[in-house]
Design a protein around this motif. Structure first.
Motif, PDB file in Angstrom:
ATOM      1  N   HIS A 165       9.942 134.818 -72.319  1.00 33.80           N
ATOM      2  CA  HIS A 165       9.653 135.935 -73.226  1.00 33.80           C
ATOM      3  C   HIS A 165       8.885 135.406 -74.427  1.00 33.80           C
ATOM      4  N   ARG A 166       7.709 135.993 -74.676  1.00 38.70           N
ATOM      5  CA  ARG A 166       6.899 135.625 -75.850  1.00 38.70           C
ATOM      6  C   ARG A 166       6.957 136.812 -76.815  1.00 38.70           C
ATOM      7  N   PRO A 167       7.956 136.868 -77.696  1.00 40.02           N
ATOM      8  CA  PRO A 167       8.186 138.065 -78.531  1.00 40.02           C
ATOM      9  C   PRO A 167       7.032 138.381 -79.461  1.00 40.02           C
ATOM     10  N   ASP A 168       6.272 137.374 -79.884  1.00 36.95           N
ATOM     11  CA  ASP A 168       5.176 137.605 -80.829  1.00 36.95           C
ATOM     12  C   ASP A 168       3.819 137.689 -80.140  1.00 36.95           C
ATOM     13  N   SER A 222       6.837 142.938 -62.659  1.00 33.79           N
ATOM     14  CA  SER A 222       6.259 144.217 -62.258  1.00 33.79           C
ATOM     15  C   SER A 222       5.527 144.848 -63.440  1.00 33.79           C
ATOM     16  N   ARG A 223       4.850 145.946 -63.176  1.00 35.48           N
ATOM     17  CA  ARG A 223       4.035 146.573 -64.226  1.00 35.48           C
ATOM     18  C   ARG A 223       4.873 146.986 -65.441  1.00 35.48           C
ATOM     19  N   ASP A 224       6.069 147.524 -65.178  1.00 35.02           N
ATOM     20  CA  ASP A 224       6.932 147.936 -66.293  1.00 35.02           C
ATOM     21  C   ASP A 224       7.391 146.736 -67.106  1.00 35.02           C
ATOM     22  N   GLY A 225       7.525 145.585 -66.426  1.00 32.93           N
ATOM     23  CA  GLY A 225       7.995 144.396 -67.118  1.00 32.93           C
ATOM     24  C   GLY A 225       6.948 143.720 -67.959  1.00 32.93           C
ATOM     25  N   THR A 226       5.696 144.214 -67.889  1.00 26.83           N
ATOM     26  CA  THR A 226       4.624 143.579 -68.664  1.00 26.83           C
ATOM     27  C   THR A 226       4.399 144.234 -70.020  1.00 26.83           C
ATOM     28  N   LYS A 227       5.227 145.208 -70.351  1.00 31.17           N
ATOM     29  CA  LYS A 227       5.071 145.865 -71.654  1.00 31.17           C
ATOM     30  C   LYS A 227       5.372 144.883 -72.775  1.00 31.17           C
ATOM     31  N   ALA A 228       4.406 144.684 -73.628  1.00 31.55           N
ATOM     32  CA  ALA A 228       4.535 143.686 -74.693  1.00 31.55           C
ATOM     33  C   ALA A 228       5.699 144.007 -75.617  1.00 31.55           C
ATOM     34  N   GLY A 229       6.361 142.956 -76.080  1.00 36.95           N
ATOM     35  CA  GLY A 229       7.424 143.093 -77.055  1.00 36.95           C
ATOM     36  C   GLY A 229       8.798 143.281 -76.459  1.00 36.95           C
ATOM     37  N   ARG A 230       8.882 143.800 -75.235  1.00 40.68           N
ATOM     38  CA  ARG A 230      10.191 144.035 -74.635  1.00 40.68           C
ATOM     39  C   ARG A 230      10.645 142.803 -73.877  1.00 40.68           C
ATOM     40  N   ARG A 231      11.910 142.451 -74.066  1.00 41.43           N
ATOM     41  CA  ARG A 231      12.462 141.304 -73.350  1.00 41.43           C
ATOM     42  C   ARG A 231      12.531 141.605 -71.850  1.00 41.43           C
ATOM     43  N   PRO A 232      12.041 140.703 -71.001  1.00 37.09           N
ATOM     44  CA  PRO A 232      12.067 140.958 -69.555  1.00 37.09           C
ATOM     45  C   PRO A 232      13.491 140.917 -68.999  1.00 37.09           C
ATOM     46  N   VAL A 249      11.416 131.565 -61.706  1.00 34.27           N
ATOM     47  CA  VAL A 249      10.954 131.613 -63.096  1.00 34.27           C
ATOM     48  C   VAL A 249      10.019 132.798 -63.216  1.00 34.27           C
ATOM     49  N   GLY A 250      10.429 133.824 -63.977  1.00 34.04           N
ATOM     50  CA  GLY A 250       9.643 135.042 -64.113  1.00 34.04           C
ATOM     51  C   GLY A 250       8.960 135.119 -65.460  1.00 34.04           C
ATOM     52  N   GLY A 251       7.792 135.732 -65.476  1.00 34.79           N
ATOM     53  CA  GLY A 251       7.076 135.901 -66.724  1.00 34.79           C
ATOM     54  C   GLY A 251       5.874 136.805 -66.560  1.00 34.79           C
ATOM     55  N   ARG A 252       5.359 137.290 -67.693  1.00 35.96           N
ATOM     56  CA  ARG A 252       4.152 138.106 -67.683  1.00 35.96           C
ATOM     57  C   ARG A 252       2.937 137.202 -67.488  1.00 35.96           C
ATOM     58  N   PRO A 253       1.776 137.778 -67.157  1.00 31.64           N
ATOM     59  CA  PRO A 253       0.574 136.950 -66.986  1.00 31.64           C
ATOM     60  C   PRO A 253       0.241 136.164 -68.251  1.00 31.64           C
ATOM     61  N   SER A 254      -0.146 134.912 -68.074  1.00 26.01           N
ATOM     62  CA  SER A 254      -0.606 134.025 -69.153  1.00 26.01           C
ATOM     63  C   SER A 254       0.453 133.737 -70.202  1.00 26.01           C
TER      64      SER A 254
END
Length: 463
Positions: free
Chosen positions: A418-421, A386-396, A229-234
């Motif tokens: 993915h939290r699009p908002d 990864s760092r590139d995957g933490t860019k807000a708004g972009r689907r991982p 299960v992958g995701g950005r921090p928080s």
């Protein structure tokens, strides 16, 4: 001498079959030993079975004896799948025998040719039978030579008795492998299972998630599977891991949860908030009105949890080997495990220094996959992007996982949060990015942060 002659004549009339000299002095014996050692280097359970049934003298090749001796020594320490070959090479190096066996390259070649650990018992039996044959032959030859030199009756009889004891303890031919690999058998087994399911109405659905639409795509997490299960921090990785754990435990599955960043009390607070729909912050500050109002429901849920085989591992379990050994303890206590959740993969540590982060991630994902196969359970590893995957708004994407090449290879399924908002809004979309057992798709959800729970918002869709 008459008694000795009678025993020798009896051997001549009813000889033990030692005619296959090639088998006793090399050939198949060395090949069987290599296959067994390869399994021991890849599977601690195979190594433990071999160590309990064999000794160093059971192996014919000298370097095989040295490798097996190092494996037995490694079992006395803190070792797990994925670290055995490193432990063995270090012990052999310290003993000054690593170079003489072909070095680390030889151990790597063994690992690369390893059969599944399910074959271990058959190869243990084969090695033991051939070892017994060699030992019986040696005693017989020594007895015969002593009789020619008029050795003492007592010595000769003792040697003959030892030869006979080895002969009596074995079959004259080594055990055949009892694994039927025919595709037709596997297919007919599947057809039988389908027939039984239609007749009884009982279908093996594996470990289900708490979400109906997600189950449609995932089609059950199966024993032996590694899910990531992958995701950005928080963005809710830990919440999803806890929801999966409590959901599986509520369905009667033996479940073990590892948190590498929270205390057991913090995990328990969050699980209680999720199960009882009580705001976490109100529980943390022990709000009198909220706690009093919900106490009976919380006690009932606590009693339910007490009846489940759900355990939260001590946060001191941080290395791969500690996670492996703690899971073995759980299995010994409960008779098995169905689901292991690890929060999260990047915080787990390996038992030796890796040259780079990609190699370290590769070791961890491979170890967790082997753990799923060996313990016949589902392992869910939460993972940071990864760092590139933490860019807000972009689907991982899959390649946003750190060390994604090995994770993608080892994982049977990958879910992406993915939290699009952004983190402030509850809307979440969970993408099924990889799935060996079912469909790819996505499910729209909402993250109810105060209750530490994901809930389905609407039906998912194809993409």
């Amino acid at each position: 001498m008459e008694q000795i002659k009678e025993l020798l004549e009896e051997h001549e009339q009813h000889p033990i079959d030692f005619s296959n000299v090639a088998m006793l002095r090399g050939g198949d014996a060395l090949e069987d030993e290599q296959n067994l050692l390869a399994m021991c280097l890849c599977s601690v359970s195979a190594a433990e079975r071999a160590a309990s049934a064999l000794d160093v003298d059971s192996f014919m090749g000298e370097r095989h004896q040295q490798v097996f001796e190092a494996i037995v020594e490694a079992l006395g320490g803190d070792v797990c799948d994925g670290s055995m070959s490193t432990e063995v090479s270090e012990r052999m190096d310290a003993a000054g025998v690593l170079g003489g066996t072909g070095g680390i390259k030889y151990l790597i070649r063994l690992e690369e040719t390893a059969l599944p650990a399910a074959y271990a018992k058959q190869y243990i039996d084969r090695v033991k039978v051939k070892s017994d044959k060699r030992k019986a032959q040696q005693f017989l030859i020594r007895a015969y030579e002593l009789s020619k030199r008029d050795g003492s009756n007592e010595q000769i009889l003792s040697l003959l008795d030892q030869a006979r004891s080895y002969a009596d303890a074995m079959d004259n031919t080594e055990p055949e492998l009892e694994v039927d690999d025919s595709a037709s058998k596997d297919i007919f087994d599947v057809l039988k299972n389908l027939s039984d399911a239609m007749e009884t109405g009982i279908v093996d659905t594996g470990v289900q998630t708490p979400w109906k639409m997600m189950n449609y795509y995932v089609n059950g997490m199966r024993a032996g599977d590694l899910w990531v299960v992958g995701g950005r921090p928080s963005e809710g990785k830990s919440v999803m891991g806890m929801n999966l754990a409590t959901g599986a435990a509520s369905d009667g599955h033996n479940t073990l949860f590892f948190s590498l960043e929270m205390s057991k009390a913090m995990v328990a607070y969050r699980m209680l908030a999720s199960l009882c729909s009580v705001p976490l912050h109100e529980l943390r500050r022990a709000d009198k009105n909220i706690v009093t109002k919900n106490m009976s429901r919380m006690v009932a849920k606590a009693n339910e949890l007490h009846g489940m085989a759900l355990e939260i591992a001590d946060p001191g379990c941080r290395t791969v080997s500690q996670i492996y050994n703690r899971t073995k303890e759980y299995i010994k206590k409960h008779g098995g495990v169905d689901l292991v959740v690890i929060d999260y993969l990047q915080l787990a540590m390996v038992d030796q220094k890796a040259p780079n982060i990609e190699q370290e991630t590769a070791w961890k994902s491979a170890a967790f996959k082997r753990m799923a196969v060996e313990f016949d359970c589902v392992v869910v590893a939460l993972a940071q992007l990864s760092r590139d995957g933490t860019k807000a708004g972009r689907r991982p994407r899959l390649d946003d996982l750190r060390g994604s090449g090995t994770i993608e290879q080892d994982a049977d399924g990958v879910l992406m949060i993915h939290r699009p908002d952004g983190k402030e809004k509850p809307k979440a979309t969970i993408y099924v990015e990889k799935n060996r057992n079912g469909e790819l798709g996505h499910v729209d959800m909402v993250l109810i942060g105060k209750h530490c729970r994901f809930e389905e918002e609407a039906k998912g869709g194809w993409y």
